[in-house]
Scaffold this motif. Structure first.
Motif, PDB file in Angstrom:
ATOM      1  N   SER A  55      -1.729  -0.551  10.122  1.00  6.48           N
ATOM      2  CA  SER A  55      -2.700  -0.541   8.887  1.00  6.48           C
ATOM      3  C   SER A  55      -3.677   0.476   8.868  1.00  6.48           C
ATOM      4  O   SER A  55      -4.283   0.904   7.892  1.00  6.48           O
ATOM      5  N   LYS A 111      -2.485   3.824   8.184  1.00  2.77           N
ATOM      6  CA  LYS A 111      -2.170   3.974   6.506  1.00  2.77           C
ATOM      7  C   LYS A 111      -3.528   4.353   5.773  1.00  2.77           C
ATOM      8  O   LYS A 111      -3.616   5.211   4.976  1.00  2.77           O
ATOM      9  N   LYS A 170       0.025  -3.924  14.624  1.00  2.00           N
ATOM     10  CA  LYS A 170      -0.128  -4.241  13.063  1.00  2.00           C
ATOM     11  C   LYS A 170      -1.579  -3.758  12.735  1.00  2.00           C
ATOM     12  O   LYS A 170      -1.572  -2.937  11.823  1.00  2.00           O
TER      13      LYS A 170
END
Length: 231
Positions: free
Chosen positions: A22, A25, A18
């Motif tokens: 993130s 991005k 995760k």
């Protein structure tokens, strides 16, 4: 037993996945923004040069309408300027745009696996302790988001006729450092609002700030001093 271990590792790895997604991005968003900035920069530069050419052509047309009153040298100078600007545009289209890129540095402590050890700030590692007790003043410490008071503490500060501002900065583990310029004193306040140490700085400290986890920056009247704080 092995199945349970594998499940625990897989579940924990989901947290890393995760974080990776993130981070990617954010990285891609930063890259896209820089690509847009690059396009705007190039377009603006070419547009500015084209504007110069349009302005020169406008002057040339005005000169052509006043052929009897315009000196030939002025006309030649204008035509030369037009050629120079055109040459600049051609060079801009052929050259690469200068881009300065720093290598991406990744802090090894960005991800800590296992129990996180909280390092305690030790004021005595900054300089030798010195203590002066005189007039007492009260100071309150609170949350910046709500301004709720966390605690208050009585500090013994020597009074002078002209009191300079008293500054403070937060440290690790909810501790604080207070600097008092009139007497050059530094006060180390613990998380529970208790005084942990007092020392005298070699120059009157006007401002203090902690960068990262171990770089303490103190501004004096004429210098900005960087101290590596040992824990």
């Amino acid at each position: 037993m092995d199945a349970n271990i594998d499940k625990i590792i897989d579940d924990s790895r989901l947290k890393l996945d995760k974080w990776r997604d993130s981070s990617l991005k954010k990285f891609n968003r930063f890259y896209d923004n820089k690509c847009d900035e690059l396009e705007r920069y190039y377009t603006q530069k070419v547009r500015q040069q084209q504007k110069e050419i349009d302005q020169l052509y406008k002057q040339l047309n005005e000169f052509n309408q006043k052929q009897n009153t315009i000196h030939e040298d002025n006309l030649n100078e204008l035509q030369t300027n037009i050629l120079n600007v055109k040459q600049k545009i051609a060079e801009t289209e052929q050259k690469f745009i200068s881009i300065h890129i720093r290598s991406l540095a990744i802090d090894k402590n960005l991800i800590i696996i296992g129990e996180m050890k909280i390092q305690e700030f030790d004021l005595t590692t900054l300089l030798l302790p010195y203590q002066t007790l005189n007039v007492s003043e009260n100071f309150g410490f609170g949350l910046a988001t709500t301004f709720d008071q966390l605690f208050s503490i009585r500090l013994d500060i020597k009074y002078v006729s002209y009191q300079l501002p008293i500054r403070c900065c937060s440290l690790q583990d909810n501790e604080w450092l207070v600097v008092e310029a009139n007497t050059s004193q530094l006060f180390h306040i613990g998380r529970e609002g208790k005084l942990k140490g007092t020392v005298t700085y070699d120059q009157p400290p006007y401002k203090v700030l902690l960068f990262g986890s171990n770089i303490l920056v103190i501004r004096t009247d004429s210098t900005i001093n960087f101290h590596e704080v040992w824990h």
